[in-house]
Design an enzyme around this catalytic site. Structure first.
Site, short mmCIF file in Angstrom:
data_model
loop_
_atom_site.label_atom_id
_atom_site.label_comp_id
_atom_site.label_asym_id
_atom_site.label_seq_id
_atom_site.Cartn_x
_atom_site.Cartn_y
_atom_site.Cartn_z
N CYS A 237 0.83 -1.21 0.00
CA CYS A 237 0.00 0.00 0.00
C CYS A 237 0.87 1.26 0.00
O CYS A 237 1.55 1.55 0.99
CB CYS A 237 -0.93 -0.03 1.21
SG CYS A 237 -1.77 1.53 1.54
N CYS B 172 0.05 3.96 2.64
CA CYS B 172 0.39 3.49 4.00
C CYS B 172 1.80 3.89 4.40
O CYS B 172 2.08 4.16 5.57
CB CYS B 172 0.26 1.97 4.08
SG CYS B 172 -1.40 1.33 3.85
#
Length: 310
Positions: A47, A50
């Site tokens: 991700c 993230c």
């Protein structure tokens, strides 16, 4: 000195941020949130957002100094946990997802990357929902230090203000308080050194400006003349603006800020340009040294404005 945190038990530094999985979720999130709020970051190695959000979130949580903790859940490694939480109503189909737990239940959440200001607001909201202090108890410590100073416990107040600066070197209120403590101890050079040592980011803060004004007034007080003699001189010669200015300084040194402002306003009324506008400058110094809501400030500013725009 220990700075006391908010409600519940502040977590030790090493326990503030944890990697949490299915086996420890109940203990490190649900049970832990009964003591202090827990921010859960659901993330995955693939991700992209993230990788930005995680460190920013950790920085805010770390800054709270135990008033909140953080649990990092890698959803790739804990798919069964993520599925179970989704079935209980947490929308974990999109990551990053950040959830705040207080007293065993989720109270707030957001998804995707957000600006640092929103992260801080989110964490502070969670802390306050848990009955804690968003600044790790520093506000309470400041209140204690201010009360010490008001009660005349100047040395203890100075120690407390210094301890707060040790916890938060961007606390303009603590720098201002420590400077006032040194002023009370009649150590004006040290008071000035405290303010000069404040970080550049807060150099123009109201508390710092107030401290500088208080130091200036304290230095003036060291050379102030006798109030009675100066008052008699002004009464005998109302046009003696030098004497009126000296009277204002003496009155302030004697603790009568209101009377000092009255004399300066009268001086300004008679000759606003006298001594390169010294009366107005002195008024602003007195105003800066006091609390903005002080009646002397409010009334003085109103009267000065009336004179300026008359």
């Amino acid at each position: 000195m220990d700075i006391i945190g908010g409600a519940g038990t502040a977590a030790p530094a090493g326990d503030v941020i944890k990697d949490v999985g299915e086996a420890t979720f109940m203990q490190d999130v649900i049970e832990a949130s009964m003591q202090a709020p827990v921010i859960v970051d659901f993330w995955a190695p693939w991700c992209g957002p993230c990788k930005t959000l995680g460190p920013a979130l950790e920085a805010v949580v770390t800054k709270a100094k135990g008033a909140v903790t953080m649990a990092k859940v890698n959803v790739d490694e804990n798919q069964r946990l993520a599925q179970a939480l989704s079935q209980q109503g947490l929308p974990l189909q999109s990551i990053p997802t950040v959830v705040a737990f207080v007293e065993g239940r989720p109270i707030d959440m957001f998804q995707g990357n957000v600006p640092p200001s929103e992260i801080e607001a989110f964490v502070n909201k969670a802390i306050e929902a848990g009955g804690g202090s968003a600044d790790g108890g520093l506000s309470e410590a400041l209140d204690v230090a201010e009360q010490m100073l008001a009660d005349g416990d100047v040395a203890d107040a100075a120690q407390t203000f210094a301890a707060i600066i040790g916890e938060d070197d961007k606390s303009a209120a603590a720098y201002g308080g420590l400077a006032r403590a040194h002023i009370a101890l009649e150590d004006l050079d040290q008071a000035e050194a405290v303010l000069n040592g404040a970080p550049a980011e807060i150099a123009d803060a109201a508390e710092i400006e107030a401290g500088r004004a208080q130091i200036e007034l304290a230095r003036q007080a060291e050379n102030a003349g006798p109030v009675a003699e100066l008052a008699a001189k002004v009464e005998a010669s109302p046009e003696d603006l030098d004497a009126r200015f000296e009277l204002a300084q003496a009155l302030h040194a004697a603790g009568d800020a209101e009377a000092a402002v009255t004399e300066l306003l009268e001086l300004f009324r008679r000759d606003r340009e006298w001594n390169d506008g010294a009366a107005k400058a002195q008024l602003f110094t007195i105003f800066d040294a006091l609390q903005p809501n002080d009646p002397v400030v409010l009334n003085g500013r109103r009267k000065l404005s009336s004179l300026i725009f008359a």
